[in-house]
Motif scaffolding. Structure first.
Motif, PDB file in Angstrom:
ATOM      1  N   LEU A  67      88.167  -4.921  35.825  1.00 20.05           N
ATOM      2  CA  LEU A  67      89.183  -4.783  34.784  1.00 20.05           C
ATOM      3  C   LEU A  67      89.034  -3.485  34.013  1.00 20.05           C
ATOM      4  O   LEU A  67      90.024  -2.850  33.661  1.00 20.05           O
ATOM      5  N   ARG A 126      90.212  -0.796  36.298  1.00 23.44           N
ATOM      6  CA  ARG A 126      91.543  -1.025  36.876  1.00 23.44           C
ATOM      7  C   ARG A 126      91.519  -0.864  38.398  1.00 23.44           C
ATOM      8  O   ARG A 126      92.306  -0.113  38.975  1.00 23.44           O
ATOM      9  N   ARG A 127      90.588  -1.591  39.014  1.00 25.92           N
ATOM     10  CA  ARG A 127      90.444  -1.487  40.456  1.00 25.92           C
ATOM     11  C   ARG A 127      90.391  -2.887  41.058  1.00 25.92           C
ATOM     12  O   ARG A 127      89.648  -3.754  40.577  1.00 25.92           O
ATOM     13  N   ARG A 160      96.370  -1.660  45.565  1.00 26.14           N
ATOM     14  CA  ARG A 160      97.070  -1.059  44.438  1.00 26.14           C
ATOM     15  C   ARG A 160      97.942  -2.095  43.739  1.00 26.14           C
ATOM     16  O   ARG A 160      98.834  -2.682  44.362  1.00 26.14           O
ATOM     17  N   PRO A 185     101.239  -1.345  37.079  1.00 26.95           N
ATOM     18  CA  PRO A 185     100.847  -1.651  35.685  1.00 26.95           C
ATOM     19  C   PRO A 185     101.290  -3.041  35.235  1.00 26.95           C
ATOM     20  O   PRO A 185     100.540  -3.741  34.548  1.00 26.95           O
ATOM     21  N   TRP A 240      99.076  -5.615  36.855  1.00 29.15           N
ATOM     22  CA  TRP A 240      97.763  -5.625  36.206  1.00 29.15           C
ATOM     23  C   TRP A 240      97.803  -6.421  34.908  1.00 29.15           C
ATOM     24  O   TRP A 240      96.884  -7.171  34.597  1.00 29.15           O
ATOM     25  N   ARG A 241      98.874  -6.272  34.139  1.00 24.67           N
ATOM     26  CA  ARG A 241      98.940  -6.975  32.852  1.00 24.67           C
ATOM     27  C   ARG A 241      99.018  -8.484  33.068  1.00 24.67           C
ATOM     28  O   ARG A 241      98.422  -9.268  32.317  1.00 24.67           O
ATOM     29  N   GLU A 284      95.476  -9.527  34.397  1.00 22.64           N
ATOM     30  CA  GLU A 284      94.452  -9.440  33.348  1.00 22.64           C
ATOM     31  C   GLU A 284      94.577 -10.600  32.362  1.00 22.64           C
ATOM     32  O   GLU A 284      93.574 -11.192  31.958  1.00 22.64           O
TER      33      GLU A 284
END
Length: 224
Positions: free
Chosen positions: A137, A140-141, A150, A153, A156-157, A160
């Motif tokens: 986290l 960001r990987r 990949r 964004p 990811w949000r 996460e």
């Protein structure tokens, strides 16, 4: 640097607060009305909010309620309303503190420092490892089967928010408001599209997900 969203429809006061907070080491984000405040809160995720109640488009109490539906950011009301009923209403809606105008800058700065000390600290979860993928986290990987994956964004949000609350059901509304903002609270198709993308990238069998679980009609949950 601590980011402070300052919301006030008085241009001179807004400018003065912007200058003074920046001079004291804060990163101020000004907003002249309620809609601008909600948009700025969604975009910048401030650490603190200073909010006037008498706004031209929305009542400040409604702004507090809207913020409280998706964030626990400390809110300090800065208002010319002196009545005890106004203070009770704002505090019951979710404000953390109440300062009446006119006010002293030193007092406001002290209130900001106090609110910052009381702010909830979200525990760090730097790395999440499952049997099929690893998430770093902080970096960001995402890695699956030894290969980098990949994530956008927005993906990811979503990921996460879910993995920081393992096993906990996160409602559809909370996900939409936290990831896209209050204006998107009913856009359920967004979640379906993006969760499907996340599963295709991270789950070994996206049709039968083991990590990113759907609770039909309620929300989503991450199973470690």
């Amino acid at each position: 640097m601590t980011t402070v969203l300052i919301v006030d429809d008085e241009p001179q006061l807004l400018r003065a607060l912007h200058i003074n907070l920046r001079a004291h080491g804060y990163r101020p984000i000004p907003a002249p009305d309620g809609q601008a405040a909600l948009a700025a809160a969604s975009e910048h995720r401030p650490d603190l909010v200073v909010l006037d109640l008498g706004l031209p488009d929305l009542d400040g109490v409604d702004v507090i309620r809207s913020l409280r539906s998706w964030t626990q950011v400390p809110i300090i009301v800065l208002s010319a309303r002196h009545g005890s009923e106004d203070k009770v209403e704002a505090l019951d809606a979710g404000a953390d503190d109440y300062v009446t105008k006119p006010f002293g800058l030193d007092e406001l700065l002290a209130r900001l420092r106090a609110a910052g000390r009381r702010a909830v600290v979200v525990p760090e979860v730097p790395t999440v490892e499952t049997g099929s993928f690893t998430l770093d986290l902080a970096g960001r990987r995402a890695v699956r089967d030894g290969e980098d994956v990949r994530l956008t964004p927005t993906e990811w949000r979503i990921v996460e928010l879910l993995v920081r609350n393992p096993g906990k059901l996160i409602s559809q509304k909370q996900l939409l408001m936290d990831v896209w903002g209050p204006a998107y609270a009913k856009e359920l198709q967004y979640l379906r599209v993006y969760l499907n993308q996340v599963r295709r990238k991270l789950e070994p069998d996206p049709a039968r997900p083991r990590r990113f679980i759907t609770e039909s009609g309620m929300g989503y949950r991450f199973e470690p």
